[in-house]
Design an enzyme around this catalytic site. Structure first.
Site, PDB file in Angstrom:
ATOM      1  N   VAL A 114       0.883  -1.170   0.000  1.00  0.00           N
ATOM      2  CA  VAL A 114       0.000   0.000   0.000  1.00  0.00           C
ATOM      3  C   VAL A 114       0.923   1.222   0.000  1.00  0.00           C
ATOM      4  O   VAL A 114       2.109   1.099   0.337  1.00  0.00           O
ATOM      5  CB  VAL A 114      -0.887  -0.030   1.275  1.00  0.00           C
ATOM      6  N   VAL A 268       5.814  -3.463 -10.591  1.00  0.00           N
ATOM      7  CA  VAL A 268       6.957  -3.471 -11.509  1.00  0.00           C
ATOM      8  C   VAL A 268       7.390  -4.911 -11.770  1.00  0.00           C
ATOM      9  O   VAL A 268       7.645  -5.682 -10.836  1.00  0.00           O
ATOM     10  CB  VAL A 268       8.113  -2.620 -10.951  1.00  0.00           C
ATOM     11  N   HIS A 552      11.747  -7.687  10.918  1.00  0.00           N
ATOM     12  CA  HIS A 552      12.812  -6.742  10.611  1.00  0.00           C
ATOM     13  C   HIS A 552      13.859  -7.296   9.657  1.00  0.00           C
ATOM     14  O   HIS A 552      15.060  -7.177   9.906  1.00  0.00           O
ATOM     15  CB  HIS A 552      13.503  -6.277  11.910  1.00  0.00           C
ATOM     16  N   HIS A 595      14.061  -1.830  16.036  1.00  0.00           N
ATOM     17  CA  HIS A 595      13.039  -2.007  15.000  1.00  0.00           C
ATOM     18  C   HIS A 595      13.513  -1.148  13.823  1.00  0.00           C
ATOM     19  O   HIS A 595      14.180  -0.140  14.011  1.00  0.00           O
ATOM     20  CB  HIS A 595      11.695  -1.533  15.519  1.00  0.00           C
TER      21      HIS A 595
END
Ligand SMILES: Cc1cc2nc3c(=O)[nH]c(=O)nc-3n(C[C@H](O)[C@H](O)[C@H](O)COP(=O)(O)OP(=O)(O)OC[C@H]3O[C@@H](n4cnc5c(N)ncnc54)[C@H](O)[C@@H]3O)c2cc1C
Ligand SMILES: *[C@@H]1O[C@H](CO)[C@@H](O)[C@H](O)[C@H]1NC(C)=O
Ligand SMILES: *[C@@H]1O[C@H](CO)[C@@H](O)[C@H](O)[C@H]1NC(C)=O
Ligand SMILES: *[C@@H]1O[C@H](CO)[C@@H](O)[C@H](O)[C@H]1NC(C)=O
Ligand SMILES: *[C@@H]1O[C@H](CO)[C@@H](O)[C@H](O)[C@H]1NC(C)=O
Ligand SMILES: *[C@@H]1O[C@H](CO)[C@@H](O)[C@H](O)[C@H]1NC(C)=O
Ligand SMILES: *[C@@H]1O[C@H](CO)[C@@H](O)[C@H](O)[C@H]1NC(C)=O
Ligand SMILES: *[C@@H]1O[C@H](CO)[C@@H](O)[C@H](O)[C@H]1NC(C)=O
Ligand SMILES: *[C@@H]1O[C@H](CO)[C@@H](O)[C@H](O)[C@H]1NC(C)=O
Ligand SMILES: *[C@@H]1O[C@H](CO)[C@@H](O)[C@H](O)[C@H]1NC(C)=O
Ligand SMILES: *[C@@H]1O[C@H](CO)[C@@H](O)[C@H](O)[C@H]1NC(C)=O
Ligand SMILES: *[C@@H]1O[C@H](CO)[C@@H](O)[C@H](O)[C@H]1NC(C)=O
Ligand SMILES: *[C@@H]1O[C@H](CO)[C@@H](O)[C@H](O)[C@H]1NC(C)=O
Length: 677
Positions: A114, A268, A552, A595
């Site tokens: 998104v 893409v 992560h 993070h």
């Protein structure tokens, strides 16, 4: 299949409501742009905003939609737990390959799909990496041109540039035991770093319990000293307690820029190269699809392509374009365009597990699930977990740190990944491994992160432990030549036994904290894993069964010297390609004690400065975008300007007939306030 959405949308940046008439919505994208950014995720929207603050033309192509129909859930911090976007098309919903050292599990790997990318669906923790880690990254670059940009001082400035810090109210600071040092933070950046407007006594007890077991309260966590306990900042806009993410920070507030287009629902499929020079290829255009690969369009590149498709997407785009390891491409049936053995390699991820207790007091979860009195209050809905600690090797191993360092180093050769035979990639693995053992493990940096969780569905509380510097390296690769197919994700969890040994110490510490006053006062009983897990063997087996990603992943397009399997150089240029860079979480060469969101803003800010300085040596970008600007974004379908691409044009026009233009801003405010007040 990559689940494409159907209608491509151009988001004309920054349609100030009062000015909308003369400007967008734009219904066409151009045939060519100076810069084409692949991925409108967290980093991609930073690049789009910064690079278009110039006379260059910029296009961002994003696979996912604009997210407008989910906007309330994106904006509301507590919805991250209670109405998660994981179940929506805003999540790629990847799974790993079977993990042989984790009971053959295929582990769920969410990633945002998104505008805003993973910053639209993540857990809002706004933590920072440490000085020693960033300086270790720079040291790995040697005297490479541009290496200075990856020193702590330079990176710290970029972290600050991206944020605006607001301290908590006195009441929240007192209840949550929150301390801060404003001078470590930014004051004018697009992303808000703040604290929820609601907290719990147990959050306030956190640091004291940690202190009782020998983990001090941190004094300089946001200034590079990532060790000790604290309450972290979160990406919350305190003016209305909404999530602050790359769309709200770097896209929505922009003044109208006719040189900047953002095309959503545009996946893409590959970069197309002008092959006149075989050793230094120029990407001449970017191919994308808005209908799941049925038809494809291209847009020409006048200056550069910047990949910002994330740790999964960026290596995937390179691989599908024929840039990568020879063996992977030939097995997948993709023609080799430029051999680059490091693409997708050196993948590192944080892995974590959680001990849970029942509790006698209200939690964020019990208020939500039992319809507690505060459930619909804006301040409650701003709550997300933020009590955190980084535990360093001294706190884990005391005087035995040196012994463990030797032991880990001795295991390096035995656990070298056997999925490559490339000498460069193996040299890179060893360089990262050595830095992890000799520089980072022996530093005061956190090795284990501990988190207090207050949002369980049963009203339980939890303490998570997460490994920050894995010795196991995995990889991203492809096993198909169809760019609509998902790449294979193999983080190779626990391949090196050191990883499970360190996490074992962390998870035992999590249990110990839950048994330590004052936080233990209102914990009633340990329910997960419970009393049946006692010995190191029990814990190890439980970790193999339970441990999961902390979301992560990094390093799959690592910035390293080319003879160490690097993918990009210190100026973020892909080796062997004349005009392609990567600028997202995938370029960080070593896992960081943090993070990854703040670091990703840092990478994208640095990248933007480097690129603008290259083209406009005298340029100076705005440090910030005005946060008082009330702006709206308008969407429109795309119709390629040229009718020559007939089938694509028709397909898109057909869809556009049913499209109803709207101005998001005013509607949006209405929706939010109805739900939150
Ligand atoms: C569930 C979850 C929770 C997290 N919690 C936290 C947290 O609390 N704090 C924190 O600091 N970090 C957290 N993270 C990590 C952090 O959000 C990410 O590390 C960071 O956002 C990555 O940024 P990025 O720009 O590299 O990639 P992304 O933000 O993922 O952006 C990549 C974008 O590229 C698009 N894309 C991919 N392929 C293509 C293609 N072929 N064509 C066009 N577009 C493409 C994707 O759709 C996406 O929008 C979390 C992540 C997740 C998934
Ligand atoms: C854009 O170009 C104009 C005219 O050449 C120049 O005056 C202006 O300073 C440029 N702006 C930027 C941001 O480079
Ligand atoms: C990057 O490094 C170069 C050369 O040392 C320097 O001129 C430039 O200002 C640096 N850029 C940033 C963003 O620090
Ligand atoms: C390790 O962390 C503790 C806090 O837990 C801190 O007091 C200490 O200075 C850190 N560094 C070293 C080398 O122990
Ligand atoms: C360049 O690419 C074109 C189209 O893919 C191909 O036909 C041509 O043979 C290539 N030329 C060279 C020198 O590789
Ligand atoms: C693309 O695929 C998704 C998922 O299969 C589907 O929902 C969507 O309608 C498809 N879009 C088009 C334009 O075919
Ligand atoms: C919160 O709102 C929901 C939906 O409107 C309602 O069902 C619920 O009773 C409300 N809870 C409280 C505590 O006000
Ligand atoms: C690679 O190592 C794994 C795990 O040690 C082993 O199962 C596998 O057979 C090895 N593969 C090769 C090609 O040697
Ligand atoms: C490993 O790192 C240490 C500390 O940086 C360094 O002194 C040593 O030379 C490195 N060894 C190898 C094999 O790279
Ligand atoms: C929670 O613990 C405190 C002591 O810290 C105690 O005073 C209080 O009664 C407990 N609350 C409940 C509901 O058990
Ligand atoms: C590749 O081409 C770019 C742009 O023309 C140029 O700046 C760069 O120096 C070239 N790199 C190599 C290794 O030839
Ligand atoms: C909106 O932002 C633009 C660009 O930063 C600035 O020129 C303008 O003054 C701002 N408007 C308001 C009302 O703050
Ligand atoms: C929250 O406030 C910011 C201004 O600080 C604004 O841009 C944004 O649209 C607001 N969000 C909502 C959902 O009202």
């Amino acid at each position: 299949m990559w689940c494409g959405l159907s209608v491509p949308q151009i988001v004309g940046a920054g349609l100030t409501i009062g000015l909308a008439t003369a400007l967008s919505p734009r219904t066409k994208i151009n045939d060519a742009y100076d810069f084409v950014v692949v991925g409108g995720g967290q980093a991609g929207l930073v690049l789009g905003a910064r690079l278009s603050d110039s006379n260059h033309t910029v296009l961002v192509l994003e696979s996912g939609g604009d997210g407008d129909e989910y906007r309330t859930r994106i904006d509301t911090p507590a919805d991250s737990y209670f109405d998660s976007l994981w179940t929506t098309p805003l999540n790629w919903d990847f799974y790993t390959a079977k993990q042989p050292n984790a009971e053959d599990r295929e582990i769920e790997w969410p990633r945002g799909k998104v505008l805003g990318g993973s910053s639209a669906i993540n857990g809002l923790y706004m933590t920072r990496p440490g000085k020693d880690e960033i300086n270790a990254w720079q040291a790995m670059l040697g005297d490479m041109d541009g290496a200075d940009n990856w020193s702590w001082d330079s990176f710290y400035a970029a972290l600050k540039k991206s944020e605006t810090f607001t301290p908590p109210s006195d009441a929240i600071a007192e209840q949550g035991g929150i301390t801060w040092n404003s001078s470590n933070h930014g004051t004018e950046g697009p992303i808000h770093a703040s604290y929820p407007d609601y907290t719990f006594d147990q959050v306030g007890d956190w640091s004291q319990s940690l202190q009782s077991i020998g983990v001090d309260i941190s004094s300089n966590m946001y200034g590079g000293d990532v060790w000790g306990a604290e309450v972290s900042t979160s990406c919350i806009n305190p003016s209305n307690w909404t999530r602050s993410y790359s769309r709200t920070g770097y896209l929505d507030p922009l003044p109208d820029r006719t040189n900047y287009d953002v095309l959503a629902n545009a996946h893409v499929t590959r970069l197309i190269f002008d092959n006149s020079t075989s050793t230094n290829l120029t990407a001449s255009s970017v191919e994308y699809t808005s209908d799941n690969g049925t038809t494809k369009s291209t847009v020409r590149v006048k200056k550069e392509v910047i990949l910002a498709s994330g740790s999964v997407g960026s290596p995937a785009v390179l691989l599908y374009s024929g840039v990568g390891p020879k063996d992977v491409l030939s097995a997948a049936g993709v023609d080799l365009v430029s051999e680059l053995p490091g693409v997708g390699q050196h993948l590192q991820d944080h892995i974590s597990a959680t001990v849970k207790w029942s509790t006698s007091v209200d939690t964020a979860g019990s208020i939500w699930y039992e319809n507690g009195a505060d459930k619909n209050n804006t301040n409650y809905l701003s709550y997300i977990d933020d009590a955190i600690a980084y535990v360093n090797s001294t706190a884990l191993y005391g005087s035995k740190v040196g012994e463990y360092e030797k032991k880990f180093l001795a295991q390096m050769d035995e656990y070298t990944p056997n999925t490559t035979t490339d000498d460069g990639v193996i040299a890179g693995y060893k360089a990262i491994y050595n830095t992890t053992a000799s520089t980072i493990f022996t530093s005061p940096m956190g090795q284990i992160e501990l988190l207090f969780m207050n949002s369980d569905a049963n009203g339980d509380v939890g303490i998570s432990a997460a490994l920050q510097h894995p010795f196991s390296h995995g990889r991203i690769y492809i096993n198909s030549s169809d760019p609509m197919d998902y790449p294979v994700i193999d983080p190779n969890y626990f391949a090196n036994p050191s990883d499970i040994e360190i996490l074992l110490e962390g998870i035992k510490m999590a249990r110990k904290i839950g048994e330590t006053k004052p936080i233990s006062n209102n914990f009633t009983e340990e329910i997960t894993p419970g009393s049946s897990v006692q010995t190191d063997e029990d814990w190890t087996q439980w970790l193999r069964e339970q441990a999961t990603t902390e979301f992560h992943p990094s390093s799959s397009c690592a910035m390293l010297p080319q003879d160490q399997g690097g993918v990009v150089d210190a100026n973020l240029r892909v080796y062997g390609l004349a005009n392609v860079r990567v600028a997202d979480a995938s370029i960080v060469p070593i896992a960081l004690s943090s993070h990854l969101m703040a670091s990703t803003y840092g990478v994208a800010e640095q990248a933007s400065t480097i690129i603008l300085e290259y083209y406009d040596p005298s340029s100076a970008t705005d440090p910030a975008f005005s946060s008082s600007n009330v702006t709206a974004v308008s969407s429109s379908t795309a119709t390629p300007k040229s009718d020559k691409k007939s089938s694509a044009a028709k397909a898109i026009r057909g869809l556009s007939n049913s499209w109803i233009p709207f101005v998001l801003g005013s509607m949006h405010l209405g929706v939010i306030f109805n739900l939150l007040l």
